[in-house]
Design a protein around this motif. Sequence first.
Motif, PDB file in Angstrom:
ATOM      1  N   ARG A 132       0.697  -1.334   0.084  1.00 42.99           N
ATOM      2  CA  ARG A 132      -0.105   0.046  -0.057  1.00 42.99           C
ATOM      3  C   ARG A 132       0.707   1.412  -0.086  1.00 42.99           C
ATOM      4  N   LEU A 133       1.933   1.081   0.681  1.00 42.26           N
ATOM      5  CA  LEU A 133       2.742   2.295   0.599  1.00 42.26           C
ATOM      6  C   LEU A 133       3.578   2.495  -0.856  1.00 42.26           C
ATOM      7  N   VAL A 134       3.753   1.583  -1.539  1.00 41.08           N
ATOM      8  CA  VAL A 134       3.986   1.465  -2.757  1.00 41.08           C
ATOM      9  C   VAL A 134       3.118   2.283  -3.698  1.00 41.08           C
ATOM     10  N   MET A 135       1.894   1.834  -3.404  1.00 39.53           N
ATOM     11  CA  MET A 135       0.625   2.513  -4.305  1.00 39.53           C
ATOM     12  C   MET A 135       0.760   3.902  -3.907  1.00 39.53           C
ATOM     13  N   LEU A 136       0.782   4.177  -2.624  1.00 47.87           N
ATOM     14  CA  LEU A 136       0.794   5.851  -2.456  1.00 47.87           C
ATOM     15  C   LEU A 136       1.911   6.376  -2.534  1.00 47.87           C
ATOM     16  N   ALA A 137       3.094   5.756  -2.761  1.00 46.49           N
ATOM     17  CA  ALA A 137       4.024   6.740  -3.223  1.00 46.49           C
ATOM     18  C   ALA A 137       3.935   6.813  -4.793  1.00 46.49           C
ATOM     19  N   SER A 138       3.497   6.165  -5.427  1.00 44.20           N
ATOM     20  CA  SER A 138       3.403   6.077  -6.811  1.00 44.20           C
ATOM     21  C   SER A 138       2.348   7.366  -7.144  1.00 44.20           C
ATOM     22  N   ALA A 139       1.399   7.628  -6.293  1.00 44.34           N
ATOM     23  CA  ALA A 139       0.613   8.874  -6.408  1.00 44.34           C
ATOM     24  C   ALA A 139       1.081  10.050  -5.861  1.00 44.34           C
ATOM     25  N   GLY A 140       2.403  10.095  -5.228  1.00 40.99           N
ATOM     26  CA  GLY A 140       3.172  11.247  -4.410  1.00 40.99           C
ATOM     27  C   GLY A 140       2.541  11.448  -2.985  1.00 40.99           C
ATOM     28  N   SER A 141       2.072  10.625  -2.493  1.00 45.14           N
ATOM     29  CA  SER A 141       1.989  10.500  -0.875  1.00 45.14           C
ATOM     30  C   SER A 141       2.898   9.504   0.028  1.00 45.14           C
ATOM     31  N   PHE A 142       3.375  10.344   0.797  1.00 48.07           N
ATOM     32  CA  PHE A 142       4.272   9.454   1.645  1.00 48.07           C
ATOM     33  C   PHE A 142       3.765   9.720   3.053  1.00 48.07           C
ATOM     34  N   PRO A 143       3.003   8.684   3.734  1.00 49.74           N
ATOM     35  CA  PRO A 143       2.532   8.836   5.173  1.00 49.74           C
ATOM     36  C   PRO A 143       3.932   8.823   6.002  1.00 49.74           C
ATOM     37  N   PRO A 144       3.667   9.275   7.197  1.00 50.18           N
ATOM     38  CA  PRO A 144       4.677   9.257   8.433  1.00 50.18           C
ATOM     39  C   PRO A 144       4.800   7.767   8.953  1.00 50.18           C
ATOM     40  N   ASP A 145       5.875   7.500   9.522  1.00 50.47           N
ATOM     41  CA  ASP A 145       6.212   6.240  10.291  1.00 50.47           C
ATOM     42  C   ASP A 145       4.933   5.922  10.871  1.00 50.47           C
ATOM     43  N   SER A 146       4.548   6.433  12.003  1.00 48.98           N
ATOM     44  CA  SER A 146       3.293   6.153  12.655  1.00 48.98           C
ATOM     45  C   SER A 146       2.183   5.485  11.835  1.00 48.98           C
ATOM     46  N   TRP A 147       2.053   6.114  10.832  1.00 56.13           N
ATOM     47  CA  TRP A 147       1.021   5.389   9.724  1.00 56.13           C
ATOM     48  C   TRP A 147       1.197   4.061   9.412  1.00 56.13           C
ATOM     49  N   THR A 148       2.407   3.913   9.150  1.00 55.70           N
ATOM     50  CA  THR A 148       2.808   2.458   8.732  1.00 55.70           C
ATOM     51  C   THR A 148       2.347   1.407   9.918  1.00 55.70           C
ATOM     52  N   ALA A 149       2.516   1.467  11.093  1.00 58.35           N
ATOM     53  CA  ALA A 149       1.848   0.758  12.222  1.00 58.35           C
ATOM     54  C   ALA A 149       0.282   0.719  12.318  1.00 58.35           C
ATOM     55  N   GLU A 150      -0.120   1.867  12.052  1.00 60.41           N
ATOM     56  CA  GLU A 150      -1.462   2.005  12.061  1.00 60.41           C
ATOM     57  C   GLU A 150      -2.200   1.095  11.177  1.00 60.41           C
ATOM     58  N   CYS A 151      -1.701   1.126   9.738  1.00 61.41           N
ATOM     59  CA  CYS A 151      -2.130   0.437   8.669  1.00 61.41           C
ATOM     60  C   CYS A 151      -2.094  -1.181   8.809  1.00 61.41           C
ATOM     61  N   GLU A 152      -0.851  -1.366   9.475  1.00 55.65           N
ATOM     62  CA  GLU A 152      -0.717  -2.683   9.553  1.00 55.65           C
ATOM     63  C   GLU A 152      -1.779  -3.517  10.539  1.00 55.65           C
ATOM     64  N   ARG A 153      -1.937  -2.728  11.653  1.00 55.98           N
ATOM     65  CA  ARG A 153      -3.059  -3.261  12.428  1.00 55.98           C
ATOM     66  C   ARG A 153      -4.368  -3.311  11.859  1.00 55.98           C
ATOM     67  N   TRP A 154      -4.542  -2.253  11.049  1.00 57.78           N
ATOM     68  CA  TRP A 154      -5.726  -2.182  10.449  1.00 57.78           C
ATOM     69  C   TRP A 154      -6.066  -3.430   9.623  1.00 57.78           C
ATOM     70  N   PHE A 155      -5.091  -3.934   8.770  1.00 57.74           N
ATOM     71  CA  PHE A 155      -5.013  -4.857   7.834  1.00 57.74           C
ATOM     72  C   PHE A 155      -5.525  -6.270   8.897  1.00 57.74           C
ATOM     73  N   THR A 156      -4.475  -6.295   9.948  1.00 64.42           N
ATOM     74  CA  THR A 156      -4.546  -7.614  10.636  1.00 64.42           C
ATOM     75  C   THR A 156      -6.103  -7.623  11.259  1.00 64.42           C
TER      76      THR A 156
END
Length: 498
Positions: A365-389
């Motif tokens: 998902r970070l790959v997809m967002l980066a291709s659209a020019g969006s770069f979330p903060p590191d804290s968002w990565t943990a939130e996204c992983e919890r959400w998928f889980t």
Amino acid sequence: MPPSAAAIRTTALGYLERHPDERPALLPLLALLDSATEPTNRATLPAHVTCSSVVIGPDKRVLHIRHRATGLTLAPGGHVEAGDSSLLDAAVREVREEAGLAPGELCLTPQLLGAALDIDVNEIDANPAEGEPAHRHYDVRFAFYLAAGRPPVVEPRTDEVSGAEWRSFEQVSSPSLRAKLLAADLDGQVQPVNASVVIHDGRGRYLLHLRDDFPGIWAPGEFSLLGGGREPQDLTLEDTLRRELAEEAPGLELGALEPFAVEQATGADGLCVPVQIYTARWVGNPDAVGLTEGVLLRWFTPDMLHRLRLRTSTRDLLLAHAAQTQGSLAVRPPAPRPPHPPEPPAGAGLRRAVPSDAAELTRLRLVMLASAGSFPPDSWTAECERWFTDRLADDERFAAFVIDDGTRLLSCAVGQYTDRMPRPGQGPYVGHISSVATDPAHRHQGHARRVVAAVHEWLTAHGCGYISLTASPDAEDLYRSLGYRDHVGPTPLAWSAR
């Protein structure tokens, strides 16, 4: 609590504003309301307040009930009971008890809303068997239309009622009610009496209002659209909506309002409420609008809606709008399989994702967002992983399909679905495809096609009659090749079985 004398006085004074010639006959009612602590209690003598329901069908006929005790044929009605919080509630209950009509089968008339159609003065004979002396009823009568647009099956209570019939205005049994009906413009045709607005920012976000969690209000503690019910001073439903916004969020000033749909909701009183839905574009900070009712306003994207406490009808509206403006529409089961994707390179297998894939799904998902020019903060990565889980472990209406080469995920696509309002010939759910991403080193090998096709097949197999997705310019040809088509706007696509 029974209806208060103050609330009944408000109803009576509103009625007298429309019928000032009846003030002399109703002066004793106003005196009763000044003197009696419980004006609706049948023990309050020599007079008390009762209520009736005037149910009008689309053919301008009025429901009448034949009462066993008196032999009279009248509109459904009777005494207010302890559980009735208002005269209107009592009128709805009497229809349910005497005619078997559920509250959801009735709606307020656009002409009167919740105002009284008639207040009749009835002299009641003594009833020695019940120990009741002669007394007087001030019968407050409310008008309702049939929500279904046609007379439903009436099932009277056998212990009190011997039958039912529908009478023309000219045949209505009560002289005062008959005169009111013949003079009014009550045609039995259901029209919206409430207005709400889908507010979007033009970039895929929707503004939702978290309502107060108070008993007695509509949708307590839920997210909803802004809006409210029409009041007598509102000349149009646009006036209703702008007045409600000025009262609830005075800093939220909308431009053009576009009609979008008419939906039927259920009010706090159980009545059917036809709602005119508008759309409007607004870009601003919801914390700066000066909210006076409810808890907060927040922006949400469609892929977040399933996480909210939200009416299914509201979710469907937002997804339908997103589909029209961002890319989707209608699959109708039984759906044929989409074109079979090419076989993957050796060692790369298609499968459904499991909770342990959450970290890799987040990476893609970070790959997809980066291709659209969006770069979330590191804290968002943990939130996204919890959400998928959480979704992969517990949500049966959520699925992700991935290409796995045995060491990492090469590609993924996510699907989720929710209930939709019934529509003839279409499935009961609406689906959405999102988070389609492929590792840059493994693109142009057919992986995206396979995961999207797998999600599509999973959604249709679960009864989705509507599937939406957002097409980026690079992916548009892929979705077209899978059978999705233009709907409205520059790039929205859809697939249909017919």
